[in-house]
Scaffold this active site. Structure first.
Site, mmCIF file in Angstrom:
data_model
loop_
_atom_site.group_PDB
_atom_site.id
_atom_site.type_symbol
_atom_site.label_atom_id
_atom_site.label_comp_id
_atom_site.label_asym_id
_atom_site.label_seq_id
_atom_site.Cartn_x
_atom_site.Cartn_y
_atom_site.Cartn_z
ATOM 1 N N GLY A 1 0.829 -1.197 0.000
ATOM 2 C CA GLY A 1 0.000 0.000 0.000
ATOM 3 C C GLY A 1 0.862 1.243 0.000
ATOM 4 N N THR B 1 8.201 14.151 -10.043
ATOM 5 C CA THR B 1 9.247 13.136 -10.014
ATOM 6 C C THR B 1 9.592 12.757 -11.449
ATOM 7 O OG1 THR B 1 7.617 11.353 -9.772
ATOM 8 C CG2 THR B 1 8.559 12.270 -7.755
ATOM 9 N N ASP C 1 6.930 5.948 -3.277
ATOM 10 C CA ASP C 1 6.515 6.149 -1.884
ATOM 11 C C ASP C 1 7.717 6.511 -1.015
ATOM 12 O OD1 ASP C 1 3.983 5.289 -2.775
ATOM 13 O OD2 ASP C 1 4.495 3.207 -2.342
#
Length: 330
Positions: free
Chosen positions: A47, A241, A273
């Site tokens: 996740g 990014t 992440d």
């Protein structure tokens, strides 16, 4: 007093950042084996939001994670593993209905690409409502982190995500948002419509270059695209990014840039992440350049380990940054 996980809430240390979204169980066969022929699978957390929480804890920033889980062994497994990283799970919402979302990952090797299969329909996470959340807990944090993945899961999740952003920002809690567009979950048109509402209540926006083009419905030069996003949504900062090229950010006055690293990639999943965790580390110190530098280093180091989670140390991050700065000074 203890919550349903058996964790005391009377002595808890309030998190600096709270990440909210679905955490699944990721099942993977041994490296390079095929799902259909593998006799066994390794189970790991899966996740975006929990990955960011783990990355922040690895950097020394206390973080909480909130999701909605079924009151069974699989739900407890997710909470126990999340808590093992130091993350506060005391505000997790429990239910007697629904299920834990699953996804399967088959590791590839050139020319066979990585293969991902999602099995998350009707998970408990898709039913999380704003009324079920502990708002005193959420509004006690300095920052709330959300993603476009949770926004895409259901109409309920869209409403909840929007409500979190509105209420948090209104009370002075910063809102961080990673677009994290997933074509398997929704179309670009659906995503744009939902994102247009939520991003008006976001402070820090993170997106890949392709996600930025999706939002704007056109590809612009990088600096122009960030200026456009910053103005459209009245952001503190817009961050793009750029994969191996690093990252670029605009705070309304100046552009900041961090360059990428040469990486021998073991697993690229979760690198974005890891970047967000590093970015938030700097952002919370009012230092956007520091955030980009930590983010790029975190992402690079994450790709060198097999897990999707950013199991990297702050010492390694700072060593990588220091080595680059030493090279630039020669």
């Amino acid at each position: 007093m203890a919550n349903e996980s058996g964790v005391s809430t009377s002595n808890r240390v309030e998190p600096v950042v709270i990440c909210i979204g679905e955490t699944m169980l990721m099942l993977a066969p041994p490296a390079n084996e095929l799902i259909e022929y593998s006799p066994g699978f390794t189970s790991l957390l899966g996740g975006a939001e929990v990955n960011v929480a783990i990355g922040l804890e690895r950097l020394g920033v206390h973080t909480g994670w909130i999701g909605k889980l079924p009151r069974n062994a699989l739900g407890r497994k997710i909470v126990n593993e999340t808590r093992s990283f130091g993350i506060d799970t005391s505000a997790v919402v429990w239910t007697d209905e629904g299920r834990v979302g699953l996804f399967f990952v088959e590791w590839g090797a050139k020319p066979r690409r990585i293969n991902t299969i999602y099995d998350r329909a009707n998970s408990a996470a898709t039913t999380l409502t704003a009324d079920e959340l502990d708002w005193q807990y959420i509004l006690g944090a300095r920052c709330v982190h959300l993603t476009g993945i949770n926004l895409a899961l259901s109409e309920t999740c869209r409403n909840t995500t929007h409500d979190i952003a509105v209420r948090a920002r209104a009370r002075g809690v910063r809102v961080s948002f990673d677009v994290n567009y997933r074509s398997l979950l929704w179309s670009p048109d659906e995503a744009r419509a939902a994102l247009a509402e939520v991003l008006l209540d976001v402070d820090l926006l993170v997106a890949t270059e392709s996600d930025v083009a999706m939002l704007l419905e056109k590809a612009l030069p990088r600096e122009d695209a960030l200026r456009c996003l910053h103005e459209r949504y009245s952001l503190d900062a817009a961050v793009m990014t750029l994969g191996g090229d690093g990252s670029l950010a605009f705070d309304g006055e100046r552009f900041c840039r961090s360059y990428g690293y040469s990486v021998q990639a073991v697993n690229r999943l979760g690198a974005g992440d890891a970047f967000v965790a590093g970015l938030l580390y700097g952002y919370l110190r009012s230092d956007l350049q520091l955030g980009l530098d930590y983010g790029s280093a975190m992402a690079a180091l994450k790709m060198t380990i097999p897990q999707n989670t950013p199991l990297v140390s702050k010492d390694d991050v700072e060593r990588l940054i220091d080595n680059r700065q030493s090279e630039l000074l020669r």
